[in-house]
Design a protein around this motif. Sequence first.
Motif, mmCIF file in Angstrom:
data_model
loop_
_atom_site.group_PDB
_atom_site.id
_atom_site.type_symbol
_atom_site.label_atom_id
_atom_site.label_comp_id
_atom_site.label_asym_id
_atom_site.label_seq_id
_atom_site.Cartn_x
_atom_site.Cartn_y
_atom_site.Cartn_z
ATOM 1 N N ILE A 80 0.843 -1.199 0.000
ATOM 2 C CA ILE A 80 0.000 0.000 0.000
ATOM 3 C C ILE A 80 0.874 1.244 0.000
ATOM 4 C CG2 ILE A 80 -1.661 1.353 1.344
ATOM 5 C CD1 ILE A 80 -2.824 -1.390 2.297
ATOM 6 N N ARG A 81 1.919 1.240 0.819
ATOM 7 C CA ARG A 81 2.819 2.394 0.876
ATOM 8 C C ARG A 81 3.496 2.628 -0.474
ATOM 9 N NH1 ARG A 81 6.908 2.029 5.430
ATOM 10 N NH2 ARG A 81 7.297 4.135 4.733
ATOM 11 N N LEU A 82 3.909 1.561 -1.138
ATOM 12 C CA LEU A 82 4.529 1.681 -2.453
ATOM 13 C C LEU A 82 3.563 2.295 -3.463
ATOM 14 C CD1 LEU A 82 7.003 0.898 -4.330
ATOM 15 C CD2 LEU A 82 5.640 -1.116 -4.886
ATOM 16 N N MET A 83 2.320 1.843 -3.454
ATOM 17 C CA MET A 83 1.322 2.358 -4.397
ATOM 18 C C MET A 83 0.968 3.807 -4.079
ATOM 19 S SD MET A 83 1.130 -0.020 -6.518
ATOM 20 C CE MET A 83 -0.178 0.650 -7.549
ATOM 21 N N GLU A 84 0.916 4.151 -2.798
ATOM 22 C CA GLU A 84 0.658 5.549 -2.420
ATOM 23 C C GLU A 84 1.786 6.459 -2.900
ATOM 24 O OE1 GLU A 84 -2.071 4.927 1.582
ATOM 25 O OE2 GLU A 84 0.088 5.193 1.807
ATOM 26 N N ALA A 85 3.015 5.995 -2.754
ATOM 27 C CA ALA A 85 4.162 6.791 -3.206
ATOM 28 C C ALA A 85 4.118 6.972 -4.722
ATOM 29 C CB ALA A 85 5.477 6.119 -2.788
ATOM 30 N N ALA A 86 3.753 5.920 -5.446
ATOM 31 C CA ALA A 86 3.643 6.029 -6.896
ATOM 32 C C ALA A 86 2.540 7.002 -7.295
ATOM 33 C CB ALA A 86 3.370 4.652 -7.498
ATOM 34 N N GLU A 87 1.428 6.973 -6.548
ATOM 35 C CA GLU A 87 0.337 7.896 -6.822
ATOM 36 C C GLU A 87 0.767 9.345 -6.569
ATOM 37 O OE1 GLU A 87 -4.387 8.488 -5.720
ATOM 38 O OE2 GLU A 87 -3.194 7.119 -4.525
ATOM 39 N N GLU A 88 1.500 9.578 -5.498
ATOM 40 C CA GLU A 88 1.988 10.924 -5.190
ATOM 41 C C GLU A 88 2.963 11.403 -6.272
ATOM 42 O OE1 GLU A 88 3.597 10.608 -1.267
ATOM 43 O OE2 GLU A 88 1.656 10.931 -0.321
ATOM 44 N N ASP A 89 3.796 10.495 -6.784
ATOM 45 C CA ASP A 89 4.757 10.862 -7.824
ATOM 46 C C ASP A 89 4.067 11.269 -9.114
ATOM 47 O OD1 ASP A 89 6.858 10.367 -6.114
ATOM 48 O OD2 ASP A 89 7.341 8.415 -6.972
ATOM 49 N N ARG A 90 2.918 10.669 -9.385
ATOM 50 C CA ARG A 90 2.150 11.009 -10.598
ATOM 51 C C ARG A 90 1.456 12.363 -10.469
ATOM 52 N NH1 ARG A 90 0.869 5.509 -10.232
ATOM 53 N NH2 ARG A 90 -1.143 6.006 -9.302
ATOM 54 N N GLY A 91 1.341 12.822 -9.227
ATOM 55 C CA GLY A 91 0.762 14.149 -8.988
ATOM 56 C C GLY A 91 -0.669 14.061 -8.769
#
Length: 91
Positions: A80-91
Motif C-alpha cells: 500500500i505504501r509503495l502504491m501511495e508513493a507512486a500515486e503521489e509521484d504522478r501528482g
Amino acid sequence: MATLRQRKNHREAIMTTLYEGMEGSGLPDASGATLREALEIPEQDLAAACTYLVGEGLVTVRWAHGDEAPATVMLTHEGIRLMEAAEEDRG
C-alpha cells in the motif's frame, strides 16, 4: 512463458488493480479469479507474478488448488505504501 516485459507488466497490473480496488471496497484484496479475468493473465503467469510479489513483501496470497493458483491476493502495508508513493509521484 511470459517475457520479462510481460512479467513486469503483470506484476504492475496486479498491484494497481488491488490498490484501485481499495477505493471501492476499502479492502486491499481480490480473488485470484477476479484478477485473472480482469487482467486477462494466464493462471500460471498470475501465480508466478504473485509469488514474486510475495517475495518482495508487497502482497500476501492464500493459495488454492494445491498451491497452483492464488485464491485471494492482498496488498501488504508495504504494498500500500509503495502504491501511495507512486500515486503521489504522478501528482
